[in-house]
Scaffold this active site. Structure first.
Site, PDB file in Angstrom:
ATOM      1  N   ASP A 177      -7.929  -2.018  10.323  1.00 53.30           N
ATOM      2  CA  ASP A 177      -7.370  -0.656   9.837  1.00 53.30           C
ATOM      3  C   ASP A 177      -7.577   0.425   9.370  1.00 53.30           C
ATOM      4  O   ASP A 177      -7.228   1.884  10.468  1.00 53.30           O
ATOM      5  CB  ASP A 177      -5.465  -1.123   8.786  1.00 53.30           C
ATOM      6  CG  ASP A 177      -5.350  -2.840   8.746  1.00 53.30           C
ATOM      7  OD1 ASP A 177      -5.372  -2.736  10.394  1.00 53.30           O
ATOM      8  OD2 ASP A 177      -4.676  -3.279   8.413  1.00 53.30           O
ATOM      9  N   ASP A 236     -11.563  -9.390  12.217  1.00 53.61           N
ATOM     10  CA  ASP A 236     -12.418  -7.952  11.579  1.00 53.61           C
ATOM     11  C   ASP A 236     -13.019  -8.826  10.869  1.00 53.61           C
ATOM     12  O   ASP A 236     -14.634  -8.836  10.229  1.00 53.61           O
ATOM     13  CB  ASP A 236     -11.689  -7.240  11.353  1.00 53.61           C
ATOM     14  CG  ASP A 236     -10.397  -7.162  10.199  1.00 53.61           C
ATOM     15  OD1 ASP A 236     -10.053  -8.332  10.062  1.00 53.61           O
ATOM     16  OD2 ASP A 236      -9.370  -5.867  10.269  1.00 53.61           O
ATOM     17  N   GLU A 250      -8.265  -1.232  -1.291  1.00 53.78           N
ATOM     18  CA  GLU A 250      -7.716  -2.744  -0.699  1.00 53.78           C
ATOM     19  C   GLU A 250      -8.345  -4.019  -1.591  1.00 53.78           C
ATOM     20  O   GLU A 250      -7.524  -4.611  -1.650  1.00 53.78           O
ATOM     21  CB  GLU A 250      -7.609  -2.733   1.020  1.00 53.78           C
ATOM     22  CG  GLU A 250      -6.699  -3.295   1.516  1.00 53.78           C
ATOM     23  CD  GLU A 250      -5.238  -2.298   1.402  1.00 53.78           C
ATOM     24  OE1 GLU A 250      -3.986  -3.511   1.239  1.00 53.78           O
ATOM     25  OE2 GLU A 250      -5.124  -1.088   1.847  1.00 53.78           O
TER      26      GLU A 250
HETATM   27  C1  GLA Z   1      -4.633  -7.081   7.964  1.00 54.28           C
HETATM   28  C2  GLA Z   1      -6.028  -6.845   7.350  1.00 54.28           C
HETATM   29  C3  GLA Z   1      -6.994  -6.364   8.675  1.00 54.28           C
HETATM   30  C4  GLA Z   1      -7.124  -7.005   9.643  1.00 54.28           C
HETATM   31  C5  GLA Z   1      -5.444  -7.922  10.524  1.00 54.28           C
HETATM   32  C6  GLA Z   1      -5.834  -8.983  11.580  1.00 54.28           C
HETATM   33  O1  GLA Z   1      -3.828  -5.509   9.329  1.00 54.28           O
HETATM   34  O2  GLA Z   1      -5.211  -5.667   7.005  1.00 54.28           O
HETATM   35  O3  GLA Z   1      -8.541  -6.326   8.491  1.00 54.28           O
HETATM   36  O4  GLA Z   1      -7.814  -9.020   9.188  1.00 54.28           O
HETATM   37  O5  GLA Z   1      -4.541  -8.204   8.841  1.00 54.28           O
HETATM   38  O6  GLA Z   1      -5.882  -8.778  12.775  1.00 54.28           O
END
Ligand code: GLA
Length: 387
Positions: free
Chosen positions: A174, A36, A162
């Site tokens: 997420d 992402d 975050e």
């Molecule tokens: C965590 C982060 C996401 C993504 C995943 C790995 O969940 O919050 O943004 O980078 O790790 O895919």
């Protein structure tokens, strides 16, 4: 825990009976890991486990929050006009950050609130309990104060919390999965353009198992930020010859032609993962649409191997679960999900073999690691909403 118990607790803690109820799910990521923040694709889905918030407006400027998951911390109280990060406020920094940035972005949240939270996502399991509390708080403020907020804007505020308030440099996956989730569908999201499509998850005689290592990822955040900056360094090197903005914009052919520009083995491995994982994610969507679950499973396995060998974010616990699953009859594929370093893996399995698989993988895990893993069947539910 049922809603009546939450209601009784709300009344006991705040001495009030009038409230509204909100819910935000957790998420799994089917495939597209650590892509992402590299401008690639992800393929997550929101699950039916999540975070509940029971809330009412107050007439003064006090914010009072209580979590049934952290009862020992009691009611955490602060003022609408002092929304600075405060270590002592622990978990409540997530809703506080949402409130702060929503107000900063001009949303008129003009009085205090009483809120009770309860979550049934295991903490630190990599199922995004933090994005879940961000989004349940966002929707709660939106509805209580009669605001109209574009859902993607709310998702972005969650990511900002975050990144800037908590200090984890995470991508958008997420919050997007949790804000935009839909029952029985995965979301194929292009993290560069934020274009997305829903893909029905029709598994016939199969189901998705979550396999929890029960290893909390306390160190994840620093390693997470480290991986992210390694990818930035690799990109900068490749940009000497290629006019691209992100690793997710590079095809595997282009990568193979130009990879020598990345004259550091570790950085080259990180970039390789980002490029190939992005392609696997698009292939996985195709396989799913074509009903080819065998191919989908093969891609899950390839994703795990790449995260283990090239991205190096799995660790013995996740490897033990995935590799034990690969050996079982009836498993089409298995991989870690989320940030890694502990947390959960997922496996696509034949329904009628699920119990045998759980027992076999559970035994191998306990023998190798010394404590038990937990297993749950995934059901895919809606994104954040008022109940
Ligand atoms: C965590 C982060 C996401 C993504 C995943 C790995 O969940 O919050 O943004 O980078 O790790 O895919």
């Amino acid at each position: 825990m049922n809603l009546n118990q939450l209601s009784d607790t709300f009344t006991a803690v705040f001495n009030e009976t009038d409230y509204r109820t909100f819910f935000a799910p957790g998420r799994i990521n089917l495939i597209g890991e650590h892509t992402d923040y590299n401008g690639g694709h992800v393929f997550p889905a929101s699950i039916t486990k999540g975070t509940y918030a029971l809330a009412r407006k107050r007439v003064d400027d006090k914010i009072r929050m209580y979590s049934m998951n952290f009862e020992q911390l009691g009611v955490i109280e602060f003022d609408l006009h002092n929304l600075d990060y405060n270590k002592a406020h622990d978990w409540a920094n997530y809703p506080k950050g949402m409130l702060r940035y929503m107000r900063e972005e001009g949303y008129d949240i003009s009085s205090g609130v009483d809120v009770l939270f309860y979550g049934n996502i295991p903490n630190g399991a990599g199922l995004s309990s933090s994005a879940s509390i961000e989004l349940v708080s966002g929707v709660m403020f939106e509805k209580l104060f009669n605001l109209t907020i574009d859902r993607v804007d709310l998702v972005k505020i969650g990511q900002r919390v975050e990144n800037q308030f908590i200090g984890v440099n995470s991508g958008i996956m997420d919050q997007f999965a949790i804000g935009m989730g839909k029952k029985n569908a995965g979301i194929l999201l292009d993290c560069d353009t934020l274009k997305y499509e829903y893909a029905p998850i029709e598994l016939d005689e199969h189901l998705i198992l979550i396999m929890n290592t029960n290893k909390r990822r306390e160190l994840a955040d620093s390693k997470y930020n480290e991986r992210r900056s390694e990818c930035e360094s690799a990109l900068a090197l490749i940009q000497k010859e290629l006019d691209v903005q992100a690793l997710g914009n590079i095809t595997s052919e282009q990568f193979e032609q130009h990879k020598n520009l990345i004259d550091n083995d570790i950085l080259q491995k990180r970039a390789k993962h980002a490029v190939y994982e992005n392609e696997r994610t698009l292939e996985a969507l195709k396989a799913l649409k074509a009903g080819d679950l065998t191919e989908f499973g093969r891609l899950l396995n390839a994703s795990h191997t790449s995260l283990r060998d090239d991205y190096e974010v799995t660790g013995i616990e996740l490897d033990t679960l995935a590799e034990a699953a690969w050996k079982q009859e009836g498993v089409l594929g298995a991989r870690m999900t989320g940030a890694g370093f502990g947390g959960c893996a997922i496996a696509l399995v034949e329904k009628d073999k699920a119990q045998t698989i759980i027992e076999a993988v559970g035994n191998i895990y306990e023998k190798t690691i010394g404590y038990q893993a937990s297993f749950y069947e995934v059901s895919i539910g809606d994104g954040a909403k008022e109940l």
